[in-house]
Design an enzyme around this catalytic site. Sequence first.
Site, mmCIF file in Angstrom:
data_model
loop_
_atom_site.group_PDB
_atom_site.id
_atom_site.type_symbol
_atom_site.label_atom_id
_atom_site.label_comp_id
_atom_site.label_asym_id
_atom_site.label_seq_id
_atom_site.Cartn_x
_atom_site.Cartn_y
_atom_site.Cartn_z
ATOM 1 N N SER A 176 0.864 -1.227 -0.186
ATOM 2 C CA SER A 176 0.107 -0.180 -0.051
ATOM 3 C C SER A 176 0.885 1.194 -0.133
ATOM 4 C CB SER A 176 -0.962 0.010 1.178
ATOM 5 O OG SER A 176 -0.360 -0.533 2.413
ATOM 6 N N HIS A 204 -5.622 -3.298 -2.565
ATOM 7 C CA HIS A 204 -5.396 -2.396 -3.669
ATOM 8 C C HIS A 204 -4.901 -3.011 -5.090
ATOM 9 C CE1 HIS A 204 -4.231 0.957 -0.894
ATOM 10 N NE2 HIS A 204 -3.750 -0.208 -0.122
ATOM 11 N N LYS A 236 -12.032 0.652 -1.395
ATOM 12 C CA LYS A 236 -10.859 1.269 -2.394
ATOM 13 C C LYS A 236 -11.524 1.253 -3.825
ATOM 14 C CE LYS A 236 -7.385 0.760 0.811
ATOM 15 N NZ LYS A 236 -7.005 -0.140 2.050
HETATM 16 C C1 LIG Z 1 -7.123 -0.435 3.573
HETATM 17 C C2 LIG Z 1 -6.227 -1.669 3.691
HETATM 18 C C3 LIG Z 1 -6.685 -2.573 4.638
HETATM 19 C C4 LIG Z 1 -7.783 -2.131 5.538
HETATM 20 O O1 LIG Z 1 -9.150 -2.179 5.062
HETATM 21 P P1 LIG Z 1 -10.276 -1.418 5.497
HETATM 22 O O2 LIG Z 1 -11.406 -1.806 5.026
HETATM 23 O O3 LIG Z 1 -9.876 0.192 5.182
HETATM 24 O O4 LIG Z 1 -10.262 -1.397 6.909
HETATM 25 C C5 LIG Z 1 -6.233 -3.756 4.830
HETATM 26 N N1 LIG Z 1 -5.037 -4.047 3.815
HETATM 27 C C6 LIG Z 1 -4.567 -3.155 3.093
HETATM 28 C C7 LIG Z 1 -3.401 -3.663 2.370
HETATM 29 C C8 LIG Z 1 -5.166 -2.085 3.056
HETATM 30 O O5 LIG Z 1 -4.517 -1.201 2.107
#
Ligand SMILES: *Cc1c(COP(=O)(O)O)cnc(C)c1O
Length: 394
Positions: A176, A204, A236
């Site tokens: 990320s 992602h 996302k």
């Molecule tokens: C954003 C993210 C999460 C967490 O997800 P949320 O639904 O925002 O709690 C977990 N793992 C990765 C790699 C992320 O980028």
Amino acid sequence: MWQKLQARLEQRKAQDLLRQRLTLEGAQSVRIKAEGREYLNFSSNDYLGLANHPKLIEAMQKAAGKYGVGSGASHLIIGHSDQHHALEEELAEFLGVERALLFSTGYMANYGVLTSLPEKNDLIIQDKLNHASLIDGGMASPAKMLRYAHADLDSFERQMKQPAESRLVVTDGVFSMDGDIAPLPELAASCNKHKASLMVDDAHGFGVLGKQGKGSLEHFNLAQQTADIYMATFGKALGGFGAFVAGNDLLIESLIQFGRSYIYTTAMPAAVAAANRAGLKLIQQESWRREQLHKNILYFHRLASEYDIPLMPSETAIQPVLIGRNDKTLAISRALKEAGILLVGIRPPTVPENSARLRVTLTAEHSTDDIDYLLEHLALQIKQAKYNAERGNG
Ligand SMILES: *Cc1c(COP(=O)(O)O)cnc(C)c1O
């Protein structure tokens, strides 16, 4: 406790590490309103431009009319509606796996898997740059956690040699804060050889990578079943909220029975599940969004090299520009904000010490003009920061 907290806050501030929130006055989009002004946004994970899409809004409004707002209870008590159930079935069908299970957030999905499935004499083996929710879950798990240097297969193989009753290898699909894609073919081959299980967090990658948007496994032409545990989020690329875990029946049934972050929490609102279903449909119907995002990534690369802006080795929508110092990163971010660009600096502890960066995220909705504007100003500010440093006032 309070005195110590005060000291910790002051120390953070002195190190240019204090975080601040920006208050938006409208929808998440390429152009966002905040502080009475419009900004060009390069910090959102809304990669396909779905967070404010009319179809998602309509699905949510319609479902709220029928199901109301609150889900009223956890999934296991009385909060599991046919909207949730349909979303789980559509996810399983899209990915070609037996089942999928919704979680309220990705953090809770990762935490739930790692704290409830591996046991005392097992090993959890993780990439050092995995998302905080995976690291936290690994630390709270009864299993022992080992980490390997980021994407380093030698370091990984050394950890795989440690004795254990069983091994679970855990990696982000797309990292990320760096944007690079995990070496999934090599990790999968080693898991196969050592009879280890593989978990991929594709927050992602899902919706964005692969011809059909199935994510980082599809990107490598690996079968979905290569990951025994596949996790992704709706917040996302899908433009919604929440997360899911997908895999075989044994995995999902175990999470329903033992996953404390699944069991002891209120189900996501049915209207949110309905919006997520609309997002899942759009990533299948509108592949042009992925293609447009890909074009934008290539355009960004070409222009960054013309401006001599050094990039990290990433082929995804996450394109970090490494700056190093916290104060310098903040200064550039602030100057860009003056020019109407929101590009948030990412500082430790989110990233390692001395690796503060400006994490550019591109979306399908950015135009080439938007990217031109960003890089022109970014190049200028990087030059300015260098000039200030050489004169000793930076
Ligand atoms: C954003 C993210 C999460 C967490 O997800 P949320 O639904 O925002 O709690 C977990 N793992 C990765 C790699 C992320 O980028």
